[in-house]
Enzyme design. Structure first.
Site, mmCIF file in Angstrom:
data_model
loop_
_atom_site.group_PDB
_atom_site.id
_atom_site.type_symbol
_atom_site.label_atom_id
_atom_site.label_comp_id
_atom_site.label_asym_id
_atom_site.label_seq_id
_atom_site.Cartn_x
_atom_site.Cartn_y
_atom_site.Cartn_z
ATOM 1 N N CYS A 194 0.839 -1.205 0.000
ATOM 2 C CA CYS A 194 0.000 0.000 0.000
ATOM 3 C C CYS A 194 0.870 1.250 0.000
ATOM 4 C CB CYS A 194 -0.913 -0.008 1.226
ATOM 5 S SG CYS A 194 -1.892 1.496 1.418
ATOM 6 N N CYS A 249 -9.135 -13.107 21.231
ATOM 7 C CA CYS A 249 -8.600 -12.006 20.426
ATOM 8 C C CYS A 249 -7.550 -11.213 21.203
ATOM 9 C CB CYS A 249 -9.730 -11.082 19.961
ATOM 10 S SG CYS A 249 -10.715 -10.379 21.290
#
Length: 483
Positions: A85, A438
């Site tokens: 990116c 998580c």
């Protein structure tokens, strides 16, 4: 900020280095390179990778650590890659959405596995008997959920739509985002033009993205009522780009469709014949490719049988509950949110109605309960289950693990254990727990309780690369009752 007392400290360099040079020996949980100065002080370096020799500019100092940014690479790591990116990097205005695009994708997974193992051992003195193969998927175009900030900048005469800059409250000037699905990435510039042309451009701070298998929903947060002309602009955009607009005038409870009708937002779990409808503000996994594999592996590890009762703690919309109901005799889904419990019941009923003859889902009940205030009394009142699936938020499942440990300790006759509640004689702990996490730190904390106080062993653990190019570590662990 990372604390070196909680990090596996790097060894001191074996050979003298030129003045100002640092040898990077590891990475921390914030994807910073970790080195040690000649005086022994630890330095965390943004942008540096293990094995590199670098120079860095220190911008924060504490007694036993410093934080710095990479200024020059004297010896480059073989794992350094070209970021995918143009907005990634350490430069001014760089996007803060990703932290690891400069590191080979396979090495990212290996680093996350090390973080999980280090947390289990250093925080809980727990070592998994088996390391599970990492769950991986596409490294780009995976992010089906995102919260994009919006701001009209009069001085630049433009609207910004995207993530925040690195360590900044400003929105990055993003023209592309390769972790978003390609059709959403292609919408970034048109979205900027759309908001710029609206009368409400000053009062629309956020667009939330939620992609299902067939529907792309955009939730526009607006601080003032939208004019009819602005609504017509949204409709024209929806027609051109194939999206579904939802409006959010106030809190999450106010989210509603711009225009009723159209296909329902949903994702499928084809291995189980399950379809999960959801609203764009409901919690669903960011990465649907990984979620499908995650659910399949969790169910394989759980190994629920047709004669077994299973409890799914922190069940949400029923992401695990409904697949479990295709395998077991009875399921209980427990969730803190009344709204999510109502949605899980609806999802269960819809899927039950769509099942083929003879393939009915197991009897399933959903209840709302504050799982951060779990006690042995409440745990026993929910009844015994052969197996548990636990999928908590970042805070983990401490109260649940503690209640299980308290019951075990009381049965062992531990002096500090609380008295057992009435009816405990008929209650038995689950033989197996599959814990989806998580946050490796809270998983390690809870694993310590389960292994050292609740009578379990950690049979297996491994990482789930739910968020490629970020330092976020998703993981899974299996706990078995010790013989």
């Amino acid at each position: 900020m990372s604390d070196p007392t909680a990090t596996h400290l790097p060894p001191e360099p074996q050979h003298p280095l030129p003045p100002g040079w640092l040898e990077v020996t590891s990475m921390d949980m914030d994807a910073q390179g970790v080195a040690r100065k000649s005086d022994g002080k630890v330095v965390f370096i943004d942008g540096a990778l293990p094995t590199e020799l670098v120079s860095a500019n220190t911008h924060r100092k504490k007694n036993n650590w410093e934080q710095a940014s990479l200024t020059e690479i004297h010896r480059e790591s073989s794992l350094r890659v070209r970021p995918g990116c143009p907005h990634f990097g350490l430069h001014a205005g760089a996007c803060g959405g990703c932290k690891m695009q400069h590191l080979d994708a396979g090495a990212q997974v290996a680093m996350k596995q090390r973080v999980l193992e280090d947390n289990l051992w250093h925080l809980a003195k727990v070592k998994a008997e088996t390391i599970l193969r990492p769950i991986e998927g596409p490294a780009w175009g995976y992010r089906y959920r995102a919260r994009l900030s919006v701001r009209y900048v009069p001085k630049k005469g433009t609207v910004l739509v995207g993530f925040h800059e690195r360590k900044s409250r400003y929105i990055a000037d993003m023209q592309t985002c390769k972790i978003l699905p390609p059709h959403v990435d292609a919408m970034l510039m048109p979205l900027r033009a759309l908001i710029a042309g609206m009368q409400a451009r000053d009062t629309c701070p956020q667009i939330e993205l939620a992609c299902g298998d067939a529907v792309t929903a955009l939730v526009l947060r607006h601080l003032e009522p939208l004019s009819d002309a602005d609504k017509d602009r949204l409709r024209a955009f929806a027609a051109e780009h194939g999206v579904q607009w939802w409006l959010q005038p106030k809190g999450p409870d106010t989210v509603h469709l711009l225009d009723e009708g159209g296909e329902q937002l949903a994702y499928g779990l084809p291995d189980f014949g399950i379809t999960m409808p959801f609203k764009p503000t409901d919690f669903t996994q960011v990465n649907p490719h990984i979620n499908r594999v995650l659910v399949t592996r969790a169910l394989r590890l759980l190994d629920a049988r047709e004669d077994e009762r299973v409890i799914d703690w922190f069940c949400g919309l029923g992401n695990f509950t409904l697949p479990i109901a295709t395998r077991s005799r009875e399921v209980l889904g427990v969730e803190g949110s009344e709204a999510l419990v109502a949605r899980s019941r609806e999802n269960y009923q819809k899927n039950q109605a769509q099942r083929q003859a003879g393939k009915a889902l197991a009897a399933t009940n959903f209840v709302a309960r504050n799982l951060f205030e779990m006690t042995p009394e409440v745990l026993i009142a929910d009844g015994a289950a052969d197996k548990w699936l636990v999928d908590p938020p970042r805070e983990g499942a401490f109260a649940l693990s503690k209640a299980l440990a308290d019951i075990h300790q009381a049965r062992l006759g531990a002096a500090e254990a609380p008295p057992l509640p009435a009816g405990h004689e008929r209650w038995q702990p689950p033989r197996r727990i599959v814990y989806v996490s998580c946050n490796p730190a809270t998983l390690a904390r809870d694993a310590g309780l389960l292994v050292h106080q609740a009578g379990y062993r950690c049979a297996a653990a491994g990482v789930v690369n739910m968020f490629p190019h970020t330092a976020h570590v998703e993981s899974m662990a299996v706990f078995e009752r010790a013989a």
